[in-house]
Design an enzyme around this catalytic site. Structure first.
Site, short mmCIF file in Angstrom:
data_model
loop_
_atom_site.label_atom_id
_atom_site.label_comp_id
_atom_site.label_asym_id
_atom_site.label_seq_id
_atom_site.Cartn_x
_atom_site.Cartn_y
_atom_site.Cartn_z
CB SER A 126 -0.88 -0.01 1.26
OG SER A 126 -1.50 1.25 1.45
CE1 TYR A 150 -2.99 -0.20 5.06
CE2 TYR A 150 -3.41 -2.47 5.73
CZ TYR A 150 -3.31 -1.49 4.74
OH TYR A 150 -3.53 -1.83 3.43
CE LYS A 154 -1.28 -4.37 3.50
NZ LYS A 154 -1.67 -5.69 2.95
P1 NAD Z 1 -11.00 -6.70 1.79
O1 NAD Z 1 -11.12 -6.63 3.26
O2 NAD Z 1 -12.17 -6.44 0.94
O3 NAD Z 1 -10.41 -8.12 1.36
C1 NAD Z 1 -9.54 -8.84 2.20
C2 NAD Z 1 -10.03 -10.28 2.18
O4 NAD Z 1 -9.15 -11.07 2.97
C3 NAD Z 1 -11.43 -10.43 2.79
O5 NAD Z 1 -12.20 -11.25 1.94
C4 NAD Z 1 -11.19 -11.13 4.12
O6 NAD Z 1 -12.25 -11.97 4.48
C5 NAD Z 1 -9.92 -11.91 3.81
N1 NAD Z 1 -9.06 -12.19 4.98
C6 NAD Z 1 -8.60 -11.31 5.89
N2 NAD Z 1 -7.81 -11.95 6.78
C7 NAD Z 1 -7.75 -13.26 6.40
C8 NAD Z 1 -7.11 -14.41 6.89
N3 NAD Z 1 -6.35 -14.36 8.00
N4 NAD Z 1 -7.29 -15.60 6.26
C9 NAD Z 1 -8.07 -15.66 5.14
N5 NAD Z 1 -8.72 -14.60 4.61
C10 NAD Z 1 -8.56 -13.42 5.24
O7 NAD Z 1 -9.79 -5.70 1.40
P2 NAD Z 1 -9.35 -5.18 -0.04
O8 NAD Z 1 -9.71 -3.74 -0.11
O9 NAD Z 1 -9.78 -6.13 -1.08
O10 NAD Z 1 -7.75 -5.24 0.12
C11 NAD Z 1 -7.07 -6.40 -0.27
C12 NAD Z 1 -5.60 -6.17 0.06
O11 NAD Z 1 -5.15 -4.95 -0.54
C13 NAD Z 1 -5.33 -6.03 1.56
O12 NAD Z 1 -4.09 -6.66 1.84
C14 NAD Z 1 -5.19 -4.51 1.76
O13 NAD Z 1 -4.33 -4.21 2.84
C15 NAD Z 1 -4.57 -4.10 0.44
N6 NAD Z 1 -4.84 -2.70 0.08
C16 NAD Z 1 -6.13 -2.26 0.00
C17 NAD Z 1 -6.36 -0.91 -0.35
C18 NAD Z 1 -7.75 -0.37 -0.45
O14 NAD Z 1 -7.91 0.87 -0.43
N7 NAD Z 1 -8.77 -1.19 -0.54
C19 NAD Z 1 -5.30 -0.06 -0.62
C20 NAD Z 1 -3.99 -0.57 -0.52
C21 NAD Z 1 -3.78 -1.90 -0.17
C1 WQD Z 2 -9.35 9.91 0.81
C2 WQD Z 2 -9.56 11.41 0.99
C3 WQD Z 2 -9.85 12.08 3.27
C4 WQD Z 2 -13.67 9.99 3.87
C5 WQD Z 2 -6.91 4.92 2.95
C6 WQD Z 2 -5.92 4.20 3.80
C7 WQD Z 2 -4.87 3.55 2.94
C8 WQD Z 2 -5.51 2.72 1.86
C9 WQD Z 2 -6.50 3.52 1.07
C10 WQD Z 2 -5.41 0.42 2.59
C11 WQD Z 2 -8.80 11.99 2.18
C12 WQD Z 2 -11.13 12.35 2.48
C13 WQD Z 2 -12.50 10.49 3.31
C14 WQD Z 2 -14.68 10.90 4.24
C15 WQD Z 2 -13.34 12.73 3.47
N1 WQD Z 2 -6.14 1.55 2.40
N2 WQD Z 2 -12.36 11.83 3.10
N3 WQD Z 2 -14.49 12.24 4.03
O1 WQD Z 2 -7.01 7.94 3.70
O2 WQD Z 2 -6.12 8.23 1.32
O3 WQD Z 2 -6.25 5.96 2.30
O4 WQD Z 2 -7.47 4.04 2.00
O5 WQD Z 2 -4.31 0.21 2.28
O6 WQD Z 2 -4.08 2.74 3.79
O7 WQD Z 2 -5.26 5.16 4.63
O8 WQD Z 2 -8.35 7.14 1.68
O9 WQD Z 2 -10.70 7.24 1.10
O10 WQD Z 2 -10.07 7.33 3.54
O11 WQD Z 2 -9.60 9.30 2.08
O12 WQD Z 2 -13.18 13.96 3.29
O13 WQD Z 2 -15.78 10.51 4.77
O14 WQD Z 2 -10.95 11.65 1.26
O15 WQD Z 2 -9.59 13.13 4.20
O16 WQD Z 2 -8.36 13.29 1.84
P1 WQD Z 2 -6.90 7.44 2.31
P2 WQD Z 2 -9.77 7.69 2.14
#
Ligand code: NAD
Ligand code: WQD
Length: 339
Positions: A126, A150, A154
């Site tokens: 991330s 978190y 990563k």
């Molecule tokens: P999500 O929560 O929708 O998907 C994660 C999945 O993993 C879920 O289905 C959950 O049930 C499963 N899971 C969690 N822990 C588990 C375990 N111990 N064993 C088996 N299954 C397990 O999240 P997402 O948004 O799809 O994110 C997927 C990956 O991408 C994560 O590693 C997250 O950290 C990373 N990521 C997400 C974002 C984002 O904004 N969504 C941004 C950057 C990185």
């Molecule tokens: C985006 C922008 C907020 C909600 C997060 C995690 C990051 C990754 C992606 C897992 C910011 C603004 C948000 C709201 C708002 N996840 N906002 N009102 O914080 O960039 O990243 O999700 O890896 O780890 O930190 O994403 O969507 O929360 O915020 O004004 O109700 O929207 O301040 O500027 P962020 P976000």
């Protein structure tokens, strides 16, 4: 030629489902491991319907050795590792759960892979690992300075994979540092389905649009940005899914460890996102201006050039397309997969 088989941990989640659709479309056999802690079996059924192909599903926790030895009894050529906890605020309150699941889960996975000589993995990292960037856009050589548990999980897993690759010449790993994924598959059948009130901007907006929430709070309009609101790099989840397929293909052709940003290089403010969504959906998004959110940063967007050079990947879809696709999902599934 026999199809290659890919294990997708956390495949029932938001990004995993979209990636499984792309993997199936690219001719891979897909094995999904998920404990459904933040997803639903319905999501996998939708993936199968979109792809017109079956997914082999194993229900269980990546940390469960018995489950993992069962998973790897079948031939697995590569792994895409999504399974993790991902809420920044929650990680501050429950750091041990986050280290246990995100770091411990990866170590358990690598153990199980070792037993069956599976030598390639794509990891969900991330942009959070960058913390507060010194300069923008952010390239992969920027300082890794996570500011929450978190983000630390990563960064730790990225280091584990570098050491894992150094230990065996035949190991291959790609850590993908995603920026802000948004949107949904154009069919509207799969999408983001947060289990509680969304932390993230995009699903909050779609839930306001569908009437589940009454208004958006914009967390601060006094940031040093073009309109005072937070700026991020929002990428279509389908672009992100394709990025995983290119990264997996890279591990079949190369060994060693690569770390790659997946972003658009485009900077979009909260107010710009609201305007784009209103134009795409025809729905007004009422909002109020609130205080800055603890731990937030003003701006963050990617230098995406390494993904292009190394993986031949670049984001193709617009914010407007992501808004239209995300709205189609939310409109057809007002209560997510519980609809
Ligand atoms: P999500 O929560 O929708 O998907 C994660 C999945 O993993 C879920 O289905 C959950 O049930 C499963 N899971 C969690 N822990 C588990 C375990 N111990 N064993 C088996 N299954 C397990 O999240 P997402 O948004 O799809 O994110 C997927 C990956 O991408 C994560 O590693 C997250 O950290 C990373 N990521 C997400 C974002 C984002 O904004 N969504 C941004 C950057 C990185
Ligand atoms: C985006 C922008 C907020 C909600 C997060 C995690 C990051 C990754 C992606 C897992 C910011 C603004 C948000 C709201 C708002 N996840 N906002 N009102 O914080 O960039 O990243 O999700 O890896 O780890 O930190 O994403 O969507 O929360 O915020 O004004 O109700 O929207 O301040 O500027 P962020 P976000």
């Amino acid at each position: 030629m026999t199809a290659k088989s890919v294990l997708v941990t956390g495949g029932a989640g938001y990004i995993g489902t979209h990636t499984m659709v792309e993997l199936l479309a690219s001719g891979y056999d897909v094995v999904c491991l998920d404990n459904f802690s933040n997803s639903s079996p319905e999501a996998i059924k939708r993936v199968e319907k979109i792809a017109g192909k079956r997914v082999t599903t194993v229900i269980g926790d990546v940390r469960d050795r018995e489950v993992m030895s069962r998973v790897f009894k079948r031939p697995i050529d590569g792994v895409i590792h999504f399974a993790a906890l991902k809420a920044v605020g929650e990680s501050v309150a429950r750091p041990v759960d986050y280290y246990g699941n995100n770091v411990g889960g990866t170590l358990a996975l690598l153990d199980a892979m070792h037993e069956r000589k599976v030598q390639r993995v794509v990891f969900s990292s991330s942009a959070t690992v960058y913390g507060i960037p010194d300069k923008l856009p952010i390239a992969e050589d920027a300082a890794v300075r996570p500011v929450n548990p978190y983000g630390h999980t990563k960064a730790m897993v990225e280091q584990i994979l570098r050491d894992w690759c150094d230990a065996r010449a035949e190991h291959a790993a790609v850590s993908l540092r995603y920026f802000n994924p948004i949107g949904a598959h154009p069919s509207g059948a799969i999408g983001e389905d947060p289990h509680d009130v969304p932390n993230n901007l995009f699903p909050f907006i779609t839930q306001v649009a569908v009437g589940k929430l009454d208004k958006l709070t914009v967390w601060g309009n006094d940031w040093p940005t073009l309109d005072g609101t937070g700026v991020r790099d929002y990428l279509h989840v389908m672009d992100l899914a394709r990025g995983h397929v290119t990264a997996l293909e890279y591990t079949f052709a190369h060994t060693g460890c690569a770390t790659v940003n997946l972003g658009t290089g485009r900077a979009t403010s909260v107010l710009q996102m609201i305007a784009a969504f209103e134009a795409a959906s025809g729905k007004k998004i009422p909002y109020v201006i609130g205080p800055r959110r603890t731990g937030d940063i003003a701006a963050c967007w990617a230098n995406p050039s390494l993904a292009q050079q190394l993986l031949g990947w670049q984001a193709k879809q617009s914010i407007e397309q992501a808004c239209a696709d995300g709205w189609r999902w939310q409109q057809s599934n007002p209560n997510g997969y519980r609809s």
